[in-house]
Scaffold this motif. Structure first.
Motif, PDB file in Angstrom:
ATOM      1  N   ASN A  75      -0.815 -53.765  21.892  1.00 10.39           N
ATOM      2  CA  ASN A  75      -0.068 -53.492  23.298  1.00 10.39           C
ATOM      3  C   ASN A  75       1.234 -54.268  23.101  1.00 10.39           C
ATOM      4  O   ASN A  75       1.139 -55.478  22.935  1.00 10.39           O
ATOM      5  CB  ASN A  75      -0.972 -54.187  24.364  1.00 10.39           C
ATOM      6  N   HIS A  76       2.291 -53.590  23.321  1.00 13.86           N
ATOM      7  CA  HIS A  76       3.854 -54.031  22.845  1.00 13.86           C
ATOM      8  C   HIS A  76       4.143 -54.956  23.989  1.00 13.86           C
ATOM      9  O   HIS A  76       5.030 -55.705  23.746  1.00 13.86           O
ATOM     10  CB  HIS A  76       4.662 -52.763  22.806  1.00 13.86           C
ATOM     11  N   VAL A  77       3.201 -55.140  25.192  1.00 17.23           N
ATOM     12  CA  VAL A  77       3.713 -55.977  25.999  1.00 17.23           C
ATOM     13  C   VAL A  77       3.215 -57.332  26.003  1.00 17.23           C
ATOM     14  O   VAL A  77       3.691 -58.452  26.007  1.00 17.23           O
ATOM     15  CB  VAL A  77       3.361 -55.368  27.423  1.00 17.23           C
ATOM     16  N   GLU A  78       1.830 -57.280  25.391  1.00 14.70           N
ATOM     17  CA  GLU A  78       0.990 -58.385  25.480  1.00 14.70           C
ATOM     18  C   GLU A  78       0.832 -59.111  24.014  1.00 14.70           C
ATOM     19  O   GLU A  78       0.504 -60.206  23.967  1.00 14.70           O
ATOM     20  CB  GLU A  78      -0.485 -58.176  25.974  1.00 14.70           C
ATOM     21  N   ASP A  79       0.762 -58.214  23.081  1.00  9.36           N
ATOM     22  CA  ASP A  79       0.466 -58.848  21.616  1.00  9.36           C
ATOM     23  C   ASP A  79       1.925 -58.995  20.888  1.00  9.36           C
ATOM     24  O   ASP A  79       2.717 -58.552  20.992  1.00  9.36           O
ATOM     25  CB  ASP A  79      -0.538 -57.635  20.904  1.00  9.36           C
ATOM     26  N   HIS A  80       1.519 -59.684  19.669  1.00  6.85           N
ATOM     27  CA  HIS A  80       2.653 -60.106  18.690  1.00  6.85           C
ATOM     28  C   HIS A  80       2.007 -60.216  17.128  1.00  6.85           C
ATOM     29  O   HIS A  80       1.058 -60.855  17.124  1.00  6.85           O
ATOM     30  CB  HIS A  80       3.501 -61.295  19.223  1.00  6.85           C
TER      31      HIS A  80
END
Length: 97
Positions: free
Chosen positions: A58-63
């Motif tokens: 999830n490009h908003v929540e994960d890294h």
């Protein structure tokens, strides 16, 4: 070979995605710690891994961070490892099919 050594670390907020990333990473490298893997990758494998990871997170929540340490056979890591397991660079393995 044309392999480079990478440290891949990830912070995934949802347990289901974390498990998918973990299972994927087990196919590409050696598990170092909870969300950290050491990988020897060719340019093609690196591109495949990045594409697969990109499709899961999830490009908003994960890294996810992929740190290129250099040509795998020439890397001399300077690592301080404390506790139960000593850090060792993974060696190239010959696979006979």
């Amino acid at each position: 070979m044309n392999e480079r050594l990478y440290i891949v670390a990830y912070d995934i907020s949802e347990p289901g995605r974390w498990r998918r990333i973990f299972k994927l990473m087990k196919g590409y490298g050696e598990w170092v710690q909870l969300s950290v893997f050491q990988c020897r990758l060719t340019p093609k494998q690196h591109a495949e891994l990045v594409a697969l990871l990109d499709g899961i997170i999830n490009h908003v929540e994960d890294h996810i961070v992929l740190m290129d340490l250099g040509v795998a056979d020439n890397v001399i890591p300077r690592v301080v490892s404390l506790g139960k397991a000593e850090f060792q660079v993974i060696e190239h393995e010959v696979i006979i099919v």
